[in-house]
Design a protein around this motif. Sequence first.
Motif, PDB file in Angstrom:
ATOM      1  N   GLU A   1      10.828  10.681   4.771  1.00 39.46           N
ATOM      2  CA  GLU A   1      11.926   9.730   4.693  1.00 39.46           C
ATOM      3  C   GLU A   1      11.817   8.879   3.435  1.00 39.46           C
ATOM      4  OE1 GLU A   1      12.715   7.983   8.970  1.00 39.46           O
ATOM      5  OE2 GLU A   1      10.594   8.459   8.719  1.00 39.46           O
ATOM      6  N   SER A   2      12.880   8.159   3.123  1.00 39.21           N
ATOM      7  CA  SER A   2      12.827   7.193   2.030  1.00 39.21           C
ATOM      8  C   SER A   2      11.739   6.173   2.328  1.00 39.21           C
ATOM      9  CB  SER A   2      14.177   6.479   1.888  1.00 39.21           C
ATOM     10  OG  SER A   2      15.192   7.394   1.533  1.00 39.21           O
ATOM     11  N   GLY A   3      10.924   5.864   1.323  1.00 36.19           N
ATOM     12  CA  GLY A   3       9.838   4.918   1.504  1.00 36.19           C
ATOM     13  C   GLY A   3       8.539   5.545   1.954  1.00 36.19           C
ATOM     14  N   SER A   4       8.492   6.878   2.035  1.00 35.51           N
ATOM     15  CA  SER A   4       7.274   7.542   2.506  1.00 35.51           C
ATOM     16  C   SER A   4       6.239   7.743   1.402  1.00 35.51           C
ATOM     17  CB  SER A   4       7.617   8.887   3.145  1.00 35.51           C
ATOM     18  OG  SER A   4       8.229   9.748   2.206  1.00 35.51           O
TER      19      SER A   4
ATOM     20  N   TYR B   1       0.857  -1.179   0.000  1.00 34.38           N
ATOM     21  CA  TYR B   1       0.000   0.000   0.000  1.00 34.38           C
ATOM     22  C   TYR B   1       0.899   1.238   0.000  1.00 34.38           C
ATOM     23  CZ  TYR B   1      -3.576  -3.413   1.171  1.00 34.38           C
ATOM     24  OH  TYR B   1      -4.424  -4.505   1.142  1.00 34.38           O
ATOM     25  N   ALA B   2       1.443   1.571  -1.186  1.00 33.07           N
ATOM     26  CA  ALA B   2       2.508   2.563  -1.288  1.00 33.07           C
ATOM     27  C   ALA B   2       2.013   3.996  -1.116  1.00 33.07           C
ATOM     28  CB  ALA B   2       3.221   2.422  -2.631  1.00 33.07           C
ATOM     29  N   VAL B   3       0.843   4.309  -1.675  1.00 33.59           N
ATOM     30  CA  VAL B   3       0.275   5.654  -1.591  1.00 33.59           C
ATOM     31  C   VAL B   3      -1.168   5.522  -1.131  1.00 33.59           C
ATOM     32  CG1 VAL B   3      -0.241   7.796  -2.839  1.00 33.59           C
ATOM     33  CG2 VAL B   3       1.776   6.448  -3.470  1.00 33.59           C
ATOM     34  N   ASN B   4      -1.551   6.290  -0.104  1.00 34.11           N
ATOM     35  CA  ASN B   4      -2.841   6.088   0.560  1.00 34.11           C
ATOM     36  C   ASN B   4      -3.614   7.395   0.703  1.00 34.11           C
ATOM     37  OD1 ASN B   4      -2.416   3.146   1.355  1.00 34.11           O
ATOM     38  ND2 ASN B   4      -0.614   4.101   2.274  1.00 34.11           N
ATOM     39  N   SER B   5      -4.497   7.660  -0.275  1.00 37.54           N
ATOM     40  CA  SER B   5      -5.400   8.828  -0.246  1.00 37.54           C
ATOM     41  C   SER B   5      -4.648  10.146  -0.122  1.00 37.54           C
ATOM     42  CB  SER B   5      -6.414   8.694   0.893  1.00 37.54           C
ATOM     43  OG  SER B   5      -7.227   7.558   0.699  1.00 37.54           O
TER      44      SER B   5
ATOM     45  N   VAL C   1       4.349  19.820   2.041  1.00 39.93           N
ATOM     46  CA  VAL C   1       3.499  18.678   2.371  1.00 39.93           C
ATOM     47  C   VAL C   1       4.399  17.592   2.944  1.00 39.93           C
ATOM     48  CG1 VAL C   1       2.010  16.856   1.440  1.00 39.93           C
ATOM     49  CG2 VAL C   1       1.789  19.196   0.585  1.00 39.93           C
ATOM     50  N   VAL C   2       4.065  17.092   4.125  1.00 40.08           N
ATOM     51  CA  VAL C   2       4.839  16.035   4.774  1.00 40.08           C
ATOM     52  C   VAL C   2       4.128  14.697   4.562  1.00 40.08           C
ATOM     53  CG1 VAL C   2       5.739  15.157   6.956  1.00 40.08           C
ATOM     54  CG2 VAL C   2       5.756  17.613   6.501  1.00 40.08           C
ATOM     55  N   LEU C   3       4.845  13.733   3.988  1.00 44.56           N
ATOM     56  CA  LEU C   3       4.289  12.398   3.772  1.00 44.56           C
ATOM     57  C   LEU C   3       4.952  11.395   4.703  1.00 44.56           C
ATOM     58  CD1 LEU C   3       3.942  11.785  -0.104  1.00 44.56           C
ATOM     59  CD2 LEU C   3       2.247  12.673   1.493  1.00 44.56           C
ATOM     60  N   TYR C   4       4.167  10.437   5.139  1.00 42.19           N
ATOM     61  CA  TYR C   4       4.683   9.297   5.902  1.00 42.19           C
ATOM     62  C   TYR C   4       3.789   8.101   5.601  1.00 42.19           C
ATOM     63  CZ  TYR C   4       6.520   6.390   9.656  1.00 42.19           C
ATOM     64  OH  TYR C   4       7.110   5.373  10.353  1.00 42.19           O
ATOM     65  N   ALA C   5       4.393   6.970   5.283  1.00 38.85           N
ATOM     66  CA  ALA C   5       3.644   5.747   4.975  1.00 38.85           C
ATOM     67  C   ALA C   5       2.603   5.991   3.872  1.00 38.85           C
ATOM     68  CB  ALA C   5       2.974   5.196   6.231  1.00 38.85           C
ATOM     69  N   GLY C   6       2.971   6.819   2.904  1.00 41.58           N
ATOM     70  CA  GLY C   6       2.073   7.079   1.791  1.00 41.58           C
ATOM     71  C   GLY C   6       0.870   7.918   2.134  1.00 41.58           C
ATOM     72  N   LYS C   7       0.888   8.625   3.278  1.00 40.93           N
ATOM     73  CA  LYS C   7      -0.221   9.479   3.683  1.00 40.93           C
ATOM     74  C   LYS C   7       0.289  10.883   3.995  1.00 40.93           C
ATOM     75  CE  LYS C   7      -3.631   8.236   6.277  1.00 40.93           C
ATOM     76  NZ  LYS C   7      -4.732   8.242   5.270  1.00 40.93           N
ATOM     77  N   VAL C   8      -0.568  11.876   3.768  1.00 42.56           N
ATOM     78  CA  VAL C   8      -0.233  13.246   4.145  1.00 42.56           C
ATOM     79  C   VAL C   8      -0.392  13.394   5.656  1.00 42.56           C
ATOM     80  CG1 VAL C   8      -0.854  15.685   3.924  1.00 42.56           C
ATOM     81  CG2 VAL C   8      -0.950  14.187   1.911  1.00 42.56           C
ATOM     82  N   MET C   9       0.693  13.775   6.316  1.00 39.48           N
ATOM     83  CA  MET C   9       0.668  14.011   7.752  1.00 39.48           C
ATOM     84  C   MET C   9       0.356  15.468   8.075  1.00 39.48           C
ATOM     85  SD  MET C   9       1.450  11.063   9.288  1.00 39.48           S
ATOM     86  CE  MET C   9       0.306  10.379   8.091  1.00 39.48           C
TER      87      MET C   9
END
Length: 342
Positions: free
Chosen positions: A58-61, A38-42, A241-249
Amino acid sequence: MIEDLTAEKLATENQTAEDVLTVENLETRFRRGDDTIYAVNSVSFSVAPGETLGIVGESGSGKSVSLLSILGLARGARSVSGTARFMGTDLLKLRRRQLEDIRGRDIGMIFQDPMTSLNPAMRIGDQIMEAMLTHHYTNRKGAFARTLELLDKVGIPEARARFRSYPHEFSGGMRQRAMIAMAIACEPQLLIADEATTAVDVTVQAQILDLLDDLRKGRRMSIILITHDFGVATNFCDRIVVLYAGKVMESARLAEFLACPAHPYTVGLRDSVIEVGQRGRKLTPIPGMAATLTEPIRGCPFAPRCSMAIDRCTQEVPQLRSLGPGHTVACHRAEEVMSRAS
């Protein structure tokens, strides 16, 4: 009152009628063996004309995958869904040939590793000319003249002699400059720079960022800067925009972002970097490892690494909500984070 935002409300809150790109509910899935990634989530964001948007994490976000998905370049993706309206056209609904017409002409991209992105068997000048000839930007004579102009503009000396050089004859910084020349050859409205300064030293990094900023100002071109370097983003971008685990934080204008960070991950990114003039400040790394994305997200993906996590954080996915004009966050304890960070 703090308002929970649907994707549609979020898009309305952060965009104007003239936005160059508006992304809503972007999701990308990959297959790895029997697992789904689940690489990118909404993911939702927008970029206005002449604006520089930083996408940080981070890498992988999910930073690069998000933009590659929009351009139809996410190789091996099992599915890509959502909307990505570029100048009113949904890129995710276009056929491959239609996307090819937009890539390189209306949307330029500086890829992460210029050594592997450039063709080692083609001369630098021919590769820059190819972009213009493919998109019928000009004829061969015009493409040659513009290539010399671009090589000079991006700071490569002796442009006519360097036209015939191969990528291996360029330094890392010069290869990156050649990639920039190729990306802007057809005068795109949007430039995507994926870790454009990662492989170069700090002096060249500053030169490349100054070059990109000059190009943006000269053409009112929009830029999306993808970076893991918090310092680069805060010194170069108008909005982040801050991403983590494919989600906008979190998402905010730069001043708000620096003054009132509202997500523990944002604070962690800030505290893990030491800026010039901060001698003596303690460097505080973010504990733990980035989240694995082999299962749907069931709580806050940052909770296992967060010192402020409570039971609710592991049981309920925090939705993006507004903290003020243009400032959104996905954190159950955002108000406490803001009070501690300020």
